[in-house]
Design an enzyme around this catalytic site. Structure first.
Site, PDB file in Angstrom:
ATOM      1  N   HIS A   1    -105.068  -5.546 -36.399  1.00  0.00           N
ATOM      2  CA  HIS A   1    -104.596  -6.773 -35.741  1.00  0.00           C
ATOM      3  C   HIS A   1    -103.195  -6.605 -35.156  1.00  0.00           C
ATOM      4  O   HIS A   1    -102.800  -7.365 -34.283  1.00  0.00           O
ATOM      5  CB  HIS A   1    -104.750  -8.011 -36.644  1.00  0.00           C
ATOM      6  CG  HIS A   1    -103.706  -8.238 -37.701  1.00  0.00           C
ATOM      7  ND1 HIS A   1    -103.883  -7.890 -39.016  1.00  0.00           N
ATOM      8  CD2 HIS A   1    -102.498  -8.823 -37.641  1.00  0.00           C
ATOM      9  CE1 HIS A   1    -102.820  -8.255 -39.720  1.00  0.00           C
ATOM     10  NE2 HIS A   1    -101.954  -8.830 -38.899  1.00  0.00           N
TER      11      HIS A   1
ATOM     12  N   ASP B   1    -108.719  -3.118 -41.709  1.00  0.00           N
ATOM     13  CA  ASP B   1    -107.722  -3.594 -40.736  1.00  0.00           C
ATOM     14  C   ASP B   1    -106.653  -2.517 -40.473  1.00  0.00           C
ATOM     15  O   ASP B   1    -105.525  -2.619 -40.937  1.00  0.00           O
ATOM     16  CB  ASP B   1    -107.085  -4.879 -41.272  1.00  0.00           C
ATOM     17  CG  ASP B   1    -106.322  -5.642 -40.200  1.00  0.00           C
ATOM     18  OD1 ASP B   1    -106.058  -5.054 -39.132  1.00  0.00           O
ATOM     19  OD2 ASP B   1    -105.971  -6.819 -40.438  1.00  0.00           O
TER      20      ASP B   1
ATOM     21  N   SER C   1     -97.579  -7.398 -42.143  1.00  0.00           N
ATOM     22  CA  SER C   1     -98.836  -6.836 -41.669  1.00  0.00           C
ATOM     23  C   SER C   1     -98.598  -5.393 -41.267  1.00  0.00           C
ATOM     24  O   SER C   1     -97.677  -5.100 -40.504  1.00  0.00           O
ATOM     25  CB  SER C   1     -99.320  -7.604 -40.439  1.00  0.00           C
ATOM     26  OG  SER C   1     -99.795  -8.848 -40.830  1.00  0.00           O
TER      27      SER C   1
END
Ligand code: ASP
Length: 725
Positions: free
Chosen positions: A89, A224, A657
């Site tokens: 992402h 991810d 992230s």
């Protein structure tokens, strides 16, 4: 602002850290220069390194392998040849940028099988921190007694002075950053690389498996991750993209451990957490729950209804709106979870209780500090004035930055429309036209006028419904009412605008006539964006900024007071996009009655969730076959399973992230990418029994790269630690 240098309270802060109670060591995102104080605690939990191994200015340390990726995410170096890992992402907009219906890297994944297949990404940066240096004492002394504008100017000048002392004559950038509402100041110097190429990305069915349905949820089965490489000039320094550039040699890269993790193992996350708001007062938390989140969610409901339907209707639109959809839906879903969590945990009452205890302790102090006695009411007074500005600003951002693309595109042309003759006389006209040709051609890649038209009416209607009338552009409501309905407003608007038509704009740019651009002053898209902007700068921004300054000043007093009056408690410093370390354990949770979240998921769960043809849970058939085959090779755990994700008690937020998940030996064991639904309120209220971050296990990442994608040359570049087998 009262900037009296309080050597006693600073000393006190140090004592609080030294006297840290290990019971709640999991809360907190620690400034890497303060780790000496935490070393013992971390070691007692399983760290086998020293604080100096994690952060050092004298020799290479773990911090040299941690990257601020694109300014908003984190990444980690995993080879001596510039290879880095981050989240899927985090690389999503780059993967989208290189995707087309013919080369659908979002759907099918992308793997560069040789260095010359790696794809450049204009504008993408990778930043390393060179040094973090506490300048609190110097700044506080220099600014003592100053207030208002005088203080702001003096601070700005001093910050610049300090920066240039440390960076003059080097390729370093950075600045002095204020922490804890201005109670502390750190100089941070950095080195930013500008040539960062896409090396690999799994299909979205891996990298985004579960889509919006699973986002912010546990149990999770998302791979991810994406892979990039930093390039530098021949002398290893930052350079714009060039085919002469060579892979960057970092001072450190993480060895990758495939020994795996088990419940209770020590983990730490090193990265760039964006923003937390742990010190919001009770009235501000009520405001988030009752006003701010509902209005932002409502605006995004409207956008998502349109964009999701468009994406489901064609591959072209699925690709074109991938990144925009993700950025809208990510916070939209988080806000919903945050509201639920804050309510369930009685966050407002908890804040009220702390505030009243603060007041009683402040009153009972041997010599009561008057600034502590008034801190909470000062914050609340400032909040009352500030909330309408905060709301109007959020609504402006929702409409202009997350709304129809036509508005920001029209704004790009402002210089040509307003300042043709000065551009001409300064010799910048042609350059500006060429720049806009590029901007317009990028815009045309993803732009769809029908989707955009659909977004506008509903969003303007919603904006007008929420914004306080005094803080909205004067005649927007009148214009909107005149149109009769949201649809009609949009229809007329788009009929009369040229900014929904990149081809026509390209012709205008090619012809380059002043008159044609001057006419665009009356274009509805240009008119609206300019109205919204001038309304923002004239009516909203001054009140907003004044509010932020007053709240910051009063909160600085409040947090100083909390640390002084509650010596038995820990009050960590809010995240501010600077490098932080957080640590905890591999740990599940039990946020719901009668059920327990296990800390690890395995490949079995991917097949259990698999729904052929579903937007969020479909899988490529070759992946299904491989998962059924279950040949995990050296990536298997001791039960011969493939671990996919795990949760831990590390305090993280957005910006973390892509952060490296590091074991007690300093080896990479996973990549952080999310938090559980029951943790989404942790930016405002951290609860150590339920707040869990979600990480993808590095063995799943390697299995996908090595076995599924056949890109084993990338794994060969890494330093793999396999001590079990
Ligand atoms: N998935 C999250 C994000 O995108 C990461 C987090 O906030 O924990 O912001």
């Amino acid at each position: 602002m009262n900037f009296i240098f309080r050597s006693t309270s600073l000393l006190f802060m140090g004592l609080v850290i030294f006297g840290l109670n290990t019971a709640n060591a999991k809360e907190g995102m620690w400034i890497p220069t303060l780790l000496n104080a935490l070393e013992g605690d971390m070691q007692s939990m399983g760290l086998r390194l020293s604080a100096e191994d994690i952060y050092s200015v004298n020799h290479s340390s773990l911090k040299d392998a941690v990257v601020h990726f694109g300014g908003g995410c984190t990444a980690e170096m995993v080879s001596s040849e510039g290879l880095l890992l981050t989240n899927h992402h985090c690389g999503y907009s780059q993967i989208q940028y290189h995707s087309s219906v013919e080369n659908d890297y979002l759907k099918n994944g992308f793997w560069a099988m040789s260095r010359d297949e790696e794809l450049p990404n204009p504008g993408l940066t990778a930043t390393f921190i060179e040094r973090i240096h506490d300048v609190t004492e110097r700044v506080s002394k220099a600014l003592e007694g100053l207030e208002g504008e005088e203080l702001a100017n003096a601070r700005k000048q001093l910050y610049e002075e300090i920066l240039s002392e440390f960076t003059e004559g080097t390729d370093l950038t950075g600045g002095v950053v204020s922490f804890d509402f201005g109670n502390q100041h750190f100089l941070i110097t950095k080195r930013t690389f500008l040539d960062v190429r896409l090396v690999g990305a799994p299909p979205s069915a891996v990298g985004k498996f579960g889509g919006d349905t699973d986002n912010w949820l546990w149990p999770r089965h998302t791979g991810d991750f994406s892979v990039f490489r930093i390039y530098a000039s021949a002398d290893n320094s930052p350079s714009e993209y060039s085919d002469m550039n060579v892979p960057y040699k970092p001072a450190h890269h993480f060895p990758v451990s495939i020994d795996g993790v088990s419940e209770g193992d020590f983990t730490m996350i090193f990265g760039f957490p964006g923003r937390t708001e742990q010190y919001l007062s009770s009235d501000a938390v009520s405001h988030v729950i009752d006003r701010l989140n509902p209005m932002r969610i409502a605006m995004r409901d409207i956008s998502l209804a349109t964009i999701n339907a468009a994406r489901a209707s064609s591959d072209e639109l699925r690709i074109a709106y991938a990144s925009k959809q993700s950025s809208i839906s990510n916070a939209w879903k988080k806000w919903a979870g945050q509201t639920d969590g804050l309510k369930e945990l009685h966050a407002v009452q908890k804040k009220l209780d702390l505030e009243s205890e603060f007041l009683s302790r402040a009153k009972e102090a041997p010599v009561p500090d008057p600034s502590y006695l008034s801190a909470i009411s000062d914050i609340q007074k400032a909040n009352e004035e500030y909330f309408p500005y905060l709301e109007s600003r959020s609504l402006f951002i929702e409409l202009v930055y997350y709304g129809p693309d036509i508005l920001l595109h029209a704004f790009e042309f402002a210089d040509l429309i307003e300042d043709w003759s000065s551009l001409e006389s300064s010799g910048k006209l042609q350059e500006t036209i060429e720049y806009l040709k590029g901007v317009n051609s990028d815009y045309s890649r993803n732009y769809n006028a029908t989707v955009d038209e659909d977004l506008l009416g509903g969003l303007v209607e919603s904006y007008l419904g929420f914004v306080s009338q005094e803080l909205a552009p004067a005649d927007l409501q009148v214009k909107f009412d005149k149109a009769g309905s949201a649809d009609e407003y949009s229809e007329t608007f788009f009929k009369n605008s040229i900014f929904d038509n990149p081809e026509e704009l390209a012709i205008l740019l090619e012809k380059g006539k002043e008159k044609s651009f001057a006419k665009l002053k009356k274009d509805p898209a240009y008119e609206l964006v300019m109205e919204l902007r001038s309304n923002y700068f004239e009516k909203i921004s001054p009140g907003y900024r004044a509010g932020v300054a007053s709240i910051e000043e009063a909160t600085a007093t409040y947090t100083r007071g909390l640390r002084e009056l509650f010596p038995e408690r820990l009050f960590p410093i809010d995240a501010n996009s600077t490098l932080r370390l957080t640590y905890g354990k591999v740990e599940g949770s039990s946020p719901h009655d009668g059920m327990k979240y296990e800390p690890l998921t395995t490949a079995r769960g991917i097949l259990q969730k698999y729904i052929p043809g579903d937007a969020d849970f479909d899988l490529p058939s070759d992946l299904v076959a491989e998962l059924e085959d279950a040949d995990w090779g050296r990536y298997a755990d001791s039960n011969n399973d493939l671990v996919i994700c795990f949760t831990g008690s590390n305090h993280t937020t957005g910006g973390n992230s892509g952060s490296p998940v590091i074991n007690g030996d300093g080896y990479l064991v996973g990549i952080n990418f999310d938090r559980s639904w029951e943790s989404t309120m942790s930016d405002i209220l951290f609860d150590e029994t339920r707040c869990r971050n979600i990480m993808v296990d590095i063995r799943y990442v390697l299995w996908i790269i090595d076995k599924y994608a056949g890109a084993s040359h990338l794994v060969d570049e890494m330093t793999i630690i396999d001590s079990v087998k």
